[in-house]
Design an enzyme around this catalytic site. Structure first.
Site, PDB file in Angstrom:
ATOM      1  N   HIS A  32       0.899  -1.341   0.004  1.00  6.48           N
ATOM      2  CA  HIS A  32      -0.034  -0.103   0.066  1.00  6.48           C
ATOM      3  C   HIS A  32       0.816   1.315  -0.077  1.00  6.48           C
ATOM      4  O   HIS A  32       1.915   1.276   0.532  1.00  6.48           O
ATOM      5  CB  HIS A  32      -0.976  -0.066   0.978  1.00  6.48           C
ATOM      6  CG  HIS A  32      -2.082   0.840   0.839  1.00  6.48           C
ATOM      7  ND1 HIS A  32      -2.197   2.283   1.206  1.00  6.48           N
ATOM      8  CD2 HIS A  32      -3.479   0.415   0.391  1.00  6.48           C
ATOM      9  CE1 HIS A  32      -3.295   2.799   0.943  1.00  6.48           C
ATOM     10  NE2 HIS A  32      -4.000   1.959   0.458  1.00  6.48           N
ATOM     11  N   HIS A  33       0.528   2.395  -0.933  1.00  7.82           N
ATOM     12  CA  HIS A  33       1.223   3.604  -0.881  1.00  7.82           C
ATOM     13  C   HIS A  33       1.403   4.106   0.334  1.00  7.82           C
ATOM     14  O   HIS A  33       2.298   4.921   0.525  1.00  7.82           O
ATOM     15  CB  HIS A  33       0.553   4.251  -1.867  1.00  7.82           C
ATOM     16  CG  HIS A  33       1.630   5.352  -2.738  1.00  7.82           C
ATOM     17  ND1 HIS A  33       2.895   5.617  -2.211  1.00  7.82           N
ATOM     18  CD2 HIS A  33       1.575   5.953  -3.846  1.00  7.82           C
ATOM     19  CE1 HIS A  33       3.259   6.412  -2.952  1.00  7.82           C
ATOM     20  NE2 HIS A  33       2.846   6.547  -4.120  1.00  7.82           N
ATOM     21  N   SER A  34       0.535   3.888   1.320  1.00  6.36           N
ATOM     22  CA  SER A  34       0.695   4.579   2.717  1.00  6.36           C
ATOM     23  C   SER A  34       1.813   3.969   3.554  1.00  6.36           C
ATOM     24  O   SER A  34       2.315   4.717   4.402  1.00  6.36           O
ATOM     25  CB  SER A  34      -0.379   4.252   3.686  1.00  6.36           C
ATOM     26  OG  SER A  34      -0.875   3.068   3.694  1.00  6.36           O
ATOM     27  N   VAL A  42       4.966   3.015   1.573  1.00  4.24           N
ATOM     28  CA  VAL A  42       6.105   3.073   1.034  1.00  4.24           C
ATOM     29  C   VAL A  42       5.751   3.789  -0.288  1.00  4.24           C
ATOM     30  O   VAL A  42       4.846   3.895  -0.866  1.00  4.24           O
ATOM     31  CB  VAL A  42       6.490   1.631   0.431  1.00  4.24           C
ATOM     32  CG1 VAL A  42       5.769   1.013  -0.491  1.00  4.24           C
ATOM     33  CG2 VAL A  42       8.076   1.738   0.182  1.00  4.24           C
TER      34      VAL A  42
END
Lengths: 466, 466
Positions: B138-140, B142
């Site tokens: 998840h972009h949260s 990395v």
């Protein structure tokens, strides 16, 4: 635009991210003799060309957003076949374990409600020159019997038959979706309320039947008869998470028949006995075996022989699995007594009233699903064990022999395990569908079911010799 | 329990079933020479034994239900490795096409927010003795640069190195998640409002910069400088559906450098030129090429050389792709003029004010995402084209040579296509991530990008000869 009948709509209503209401059939084929290396690839390419879609494969929810409020189907020709028909492969060695892992994943993926609610996965790379077909469909479009009919309609008894159409071009064989009932257009809630209200208009015989249930609940005169909500608390009845495990087991049907004859019980009783033995051992190892016996809900067909309707004609009986009994043969006989008591009660019912009976009998179960109370109140029964009749002769798809087929079922809150079997050409195949987080190493259940048959065979033989 | 910093939290806030905010890295390896048949299987089994989890692989949302309201991370050791680490395979022939189809599927699957937000798929069956690793997160947790660092930390420059740990045991190398900022604990909305309010306290130089933007918007004195919201309406800016397509293209970096030298532009300009050529042809065939040129948002690193902070130091510039120009070399030069004008404006900004500048410059874009207005208002730019620097020397994983790697990006409403490249050991690799329903046959875009380089090579050569 077609309104769903209330029973079909219920599956959409209770569908959630944690409890997706899709079911599937897993079938395994052996390649025709002398099939070239690219046989599967070529077949995939050819099937993909067939872009004629029969009902229910051409039905899409008119509005995915309104799926649980006022669902209606629309027919569509605008179908992205590469999305619905998927070519996959197993990593080496391509055994039952690798297949089980992939099916677990595929069955955990939610469906896309903006598209027709089916997926067909052709899986290559099974050891011994085999491939598998996993056909997944939302339960609002098809039930177990309909799914079986769909699959067998796609196949042929003739090993030489070629150019067979893919499942999506065959469909269920009905001209369209189930026709709406006169009271269509009302929400599932309306329908449920109406159903419960109609109980007041039941036949006198039916009232007597409920009288029997009520009297039995108080007096307990027939100790073998299990009533709803007599199930013990168990991990099988917790709220489920979104991920699934799937495992399989299969036997020669003759082995089961032999044990059934020797013990004086039915094939279905042996199936329950095997499930009971495996559950007793599996839950025991997890330190989760209730002292009181587990109970199973068994779907029973109540369709009269002269009934040609395609609609639902299923009721449930509840049987004890007698997991409190250590001796396998004694346990089997106790299960037999329990299923017989339940069936005798059912046979005493008037055929005309059976739907109302089912509705009242099952309404607490349906209500648990509809209200989201599943897993938070006492379970109606601990798990569903179901037996779907399949074709009794070998079938072929474009020359590839159907070796086995398995049902992959659905779970709901409070129902974390489903065991369903299907018979086929002298085989008895069992599919275990479970909640990933509640049932660790669920594969053991399948293994234990296999060892339980060996044990029953040895014990029945020994006792006859004695 | 750790509070997310507001930037990380934003990715959770805008995450939805149609716009999942995960990103991935796809890396392709060739087996070591003389690797036995079960090499991959053995490695999978060994990696699966490594159950030490480094941050961010051991972080889970404290409450999946509250993910968009008040997200916090908890560390956990209770990780179901068989769920997160998956062994898959490609159907024959196991080419780029089959890999692209599988990655499209994997990238379309939503993540399970009750578990740590990562998946690692080891994919066997690629032709020419190769396998792939698809690591999704998840972009949260990395960003692009962090993901690259994570992957390269897992690898070795030494082909002889063995027993390398899996990605989940290496992590980003930070001791834990990004430390919360002093104002942590407020919602992303609060933070956004505060950010916008802070603009009032900007430095005088920054005010002058915005004055430049405002003056330019009115007077249009620098025709090459593209301002936000000058993008034409296009299909690339519709609301997206839940399913993705993924395609790849790769070149020798030297070919791109040669064209860049010949045309007097940068490598990044050539990348934009190739993307522009492919988009012009692809959209033209769909009858969807806007008359006015498409514009691209280009993330630009603005981290000073002496800055050791690991946080975010990225701003955007907007460049015209000049898709209205038919001649490829002329188009490339026009793109060059456009990127230069944008960079000159950026370089005129004071370094200290760059974050505030980015916030104001990008806030309409962020607001579109946060308010769900994406795809319903004029786009800030038509698509994101991004260039992530990768390692410049060959890397190995347990003796398997890393052949190529590709970024798999995310989409949002109004941003239906993302083109991101990564350089690696003399290669230039491009990943195309698109919306399945908006971009049919997206593979063509990759093919056209390849042909566009051949065309640019021929044209620059011909013009030099002339």
């Amino acid at each position: 635009m077609k309104t769903l009948n209330p029973l079909d709509a219920t599956w959409l209503f209770v569908d959630s991210a944690r409890t997706p209401m899709h079911v599937a059939n897993l079938s395994i084929y052996s390649l025709p003799e002398d099939a070239p290396d690219n046989w599967v690839g070529e077949m995939v390419a050819e099937l993909r060309q067939t872009r004629a879609f029969a009902a229910p494969f051409n039905l899409r929810l008119t509005s995915a957003r309104l799926k649980s409020i006022f669902p209606t189907w629309s027919e569509t020709d605008d179908i992205d076949i590469d999305y619905h028909f998927r070519h996959s492969a197993l990593p080496k060695p391509g055994g039952e374990r690798e297949l089980g892992v992939l099916i677990s994943r595929l069955h955990s993926h939610p469906m896309d409600f903006t598209r027709p609610l089916w997926e067909c996965h052709l899986i290559e790379g099974l050891e011994n020159n085999r491939f598998a077909l996993y056909v997944k469909m939302h339960h609002s479009l098809v039930d177990g019997v309909g799914g079986m009919r769909m699959l067998t309609k796609m196949l042929s008894f003739d090993p030489a038959a070629r150019d067979l159409p893919p499942p999506w071009s065959v469909g269920t064989g009905r001209d369209g979706p189930r026709p709406p009932r006169p009271d269509a257009g009302r929400t599932p809630w309306d329908k449920l309320r109406a159903g419960l209200r109609r109980q007041g208009e039941s036949l006198p015989e039916l009232s007597r039947a409920f009288g029997d249930i009520a009297r039995e609940a108080v007096k307990h005169e027939t100790p073998d008869w299990v009533l709803p909500f007599q199930a013990p608390v168990s991990i099988l009845n917790k709220p489920v998470s979104a991920q699934r495990r799937f495992a399989t087991q299969h036997y020669e049907l003759d082995r089961i028949k032999k044990v059934a004859r020797a013990a004086g019980v039915t094939v279905n009783d042996v199936f329950l006995g095997l499930s009971a033995a495996a559950l007793r051992r599996y839950l025991g190892e997890l330190n989760q075996l209730p002292e009181q016996s587990l109970t199973a809900g068994l779907p029973v067909s109540v369709r009269p022989a002269d009934d040609e309707h395609s609609g639902n004609a299923i009721t449930f009986i509840i049987s004890s699995l007698h997991t409190e009994i250590a001796d396998p043969v004694e346990r089997l006989r106790a299960i037999r007594a329990s299923t017989q008591a339940a069936k005798e009660h059912l046979q005493g019912l008037p055929k005309a009233g059976i739907n109302n009976y089912t509705m009242l009998y099952m309404s607490p179960y349906v209500l648990q699903m509809l209200t989201g109370l599943g897993g938070r109140m006492r379970p109606m029964f601990n798990l569903t064990i179901s037996n779907v009749p399949g074709p009794d002769r070998p079938l072929y798809f474009n020359g590839a022999r159907l070796e086995q087929m398995y049902p992959v079922s659905l779970l709901s809150d409070g129902q974390a395990l489903n065991i369903t079997s299907v018979s086929y050409a002298g085989q008895f195949n069992i599919g275990f569908t479970g909640c990933r987080d509640i049932l660790p190493s669920m594969q053991h259940l399948a293994v234990y079911t296999g060892e339980a048959l060996e044990e029953l065979e040895a014990e029945t033989k020994a006792r006859r010799a004695a």
